[in-house]
Design an enzyme around this catalytic site. Structure first.
Site, PDB file in Angstrom:
ATOM      1  CD  GLU A 264     -13.433  -1.547  73.450  1.00  0.00           C
ATOM      2  OE1 GLU A 264     -14.532  -1.208  73.947  1.00  0.00           O
ATOM      3  OE2 GLU A 264     -12.361  -1.026  73.759  1.00  0.00           O
ATOM      4  CD  GLU A 318     -10.779  -5.327  82.178  1.00  0.00           C
ATOM      5  OE1 GLU A 318      -9.852  -4.491  82.313  1.00  0.00           O
ATOM      6  OE2 GLU A 318     -11.433  -5.461  81.118  1.00  0.00           O
TER       7      GLU A 318
END
Length: 459
Positions: A264, A318
């Protein structure tokens, strides 16, 4: 500019450090903490349209794994933190989990890795002690199915697992994690031919230390660099410094041979008022320059041959994620599949965009022109080797530093190397990494002064 055997041998070494390298790989994290995302089938079509051939998911959702079947996209799946206890204590659970969530889809869905948990050390449910046993049981389940050569097992760690991260050369793991977790985990990774997964976010370090960390340094933009006082290496990006801190921590435990995958990293396009640096412009600069940095090849200053696989966070904004505004704004795309900003994600797009400049933050101190010069503290042999490369194989225009020419004086190795390094840098379009020369050069924002010599700014 005579060439000795010493400089020739150093040339070969330095060339290996800054030129000869395969390129890394770019993937993306497909998180789904949202209520407005497109179907998995449409997401796979989006990934293919962008040329992305690696994706990491945070579970083993059947709809997603079915959609990825036959796509040619390599997949990393996740065993959630809440299942670590069962996977650690019951080999039968691990066997069943692998059969149901991995073997049932492989090889049509090209699962290449299993992330056992995610940032387990910061999990409030205290699952750390179950991590390594769970990893071993999942691996044994793969062995029983003869899938262990194709599918690797690891676990993403956050940088908070480090006791020290600055300077990079002093990188070390938290003492309380070394014996119970890191030594057995790194030994497991070595024995199984796997790699360490690391989540690295320069944004967090920059946001908390804007008084000492420059935005250009955080965004891979041209900057003078930061010298590590422990080993003398010069860093031109915070990302490289963070990654090398982890490499140094592994090295301190005698695990120099283990590779790393950055599972990530990213930069938010929007944040709360106190989240300094969160903007569309900065997100585009960070991710765009990171992609260029990885796909152009070359490792870090400490591990120059360590070509990295890096997963951008994240594919979508999101809307159901909790926390500050930034948490909901890391996406490359809006849920309607429109781009939040446009950056190249493949080598082909990089070639098409070559020569275009990364956006510069408004009010920044950087001028439009930059130059590459030799470091006054570099060893003469390293300067000579870099000079020989630039004027030879590198294709720099070095006529001006020949005897009798306009830039021959001052007749010093630093002045001649600076001219050659800059010629090479300008010829390469001032690309990130083209002013390195084994750590013997760095970028400046003011015109260099060597006698009456004028340094070019472009070709």
């Amino acid at each position: 500019m005579g060439r000795s055997w010493v400089s020739f041998l150093l040339l070969l070494t330095v060339t290996a450090l800054f030129i000869v390298a395969d390129c890394g790989s770019i993937g993306v994290n497909y998180g789904r903490v949202a209520d407005n995302l497109p179907s998995a089938t449409k997401v796979v079509a989006l990934l293919k349209s962008q040329g992305l051939n690696r994706v990491k998911v945070y579970d083993t959702d059947p709809a997603v794994l079915h959609a990825l079947s036959g796509s040619g996209i390599k997949v990393t799946v996740d065993l959630p933190n809440q299942q670590l206890f069962a996977a650690a204590k019951m080999p039968s659970f691990a066997d069943s989990w692998v059969q149901r969530n991995v073997a049932a889809y492989y090889p049509h869905t090209q699962i290449e890795a299993i992330a056992v948990g995610n940032e387990v050390f910061v999990d409030p449910h205290n699952t750390t002690r179950f991590l390594v046993p769970a990893m071993k049981n999942i691996h044994e389940a793969l062995v029983k199915l003869k899938l262990h050569s194709e599918i690797k097992v690891s676990s993403p760690i956050a940088l908070s697992a480090l006791q020290n991260s600055y300077p990079s050369s002093a990188g070390s793991f938290r003492p309380e994690l070394i014996e119970p977790v890191f030594k057995p985990m790194l030994e497991f990774l070595r024995e199984t031919g796997s790699f360490l997964m690391v989540n690295a976010y320069p944004f967090f370090a920059y946001e908390s230390n804007t008084d000492v960390i420059s935005l250009d340094y955080a965004l891979f933009r041209e900057n003078p660099g930061v010298v590590d006082p422990g080993n003398g290496l010069r860093y031109f990006s915070l990302f490289d410094a963070q990654i090398d801190a982890v490499f140094a921590a592994m090295s301190a435990l005698k695990y120099d041979d283990i590779e790393m995958v950055v599972t990530e990293t990213g930069w938010p396009s929007k944040g709360d008022e106190n989240e300094v640096g969160a903007s569309v412009e900065n997100a585009a600069a960070y991710n765009g320059n990171l992609v260029r940095r990885i796909l152009n090849g070359g490792g870090t200053p400490l591990r120059p041959k360590a070509d990295l696989t890096v997963y951008l966070f994240a594919l979508f904004n999101e809307d159901r994620k909790v926390g500050p505004t930034s948490e909901r704004n890391y996406g490359l795309f809006y849920p309607n599949r429109e781009k939040v900003y446009d950056i190249p994600l493949t080598e082909q797009r990089l070639k098409e965009n070559r020569g275009k400049r990364t956006p510069v933050a408004r009010g920044g101190s950087r001028s439009g022109n930059t130059w590459c010069v030799a470091s006054g503290g570099a060893e003469k042999e390293k300067l000579q080797a870099g000079l020989d490369y630039a004027c030879g194989e590198g294709g720099a225009d070095c006529h001006a530093i020949q005897p009798g020419s306009t830039c021959y004086n001052p007749n010093t190795i630093e002045a001649h190397a600076s001219f050659a390094f800059n010629s090479y840098y300008q010829k390469k379009g001032r690309e990130m990494g083209s002013c390195y020369f084994g750590g013997a050069a760095y970028v400046v924002t003011q015109p260099p002064k060597y006698g009456h010599c004028e340094f070019p700014t472009g070709y």
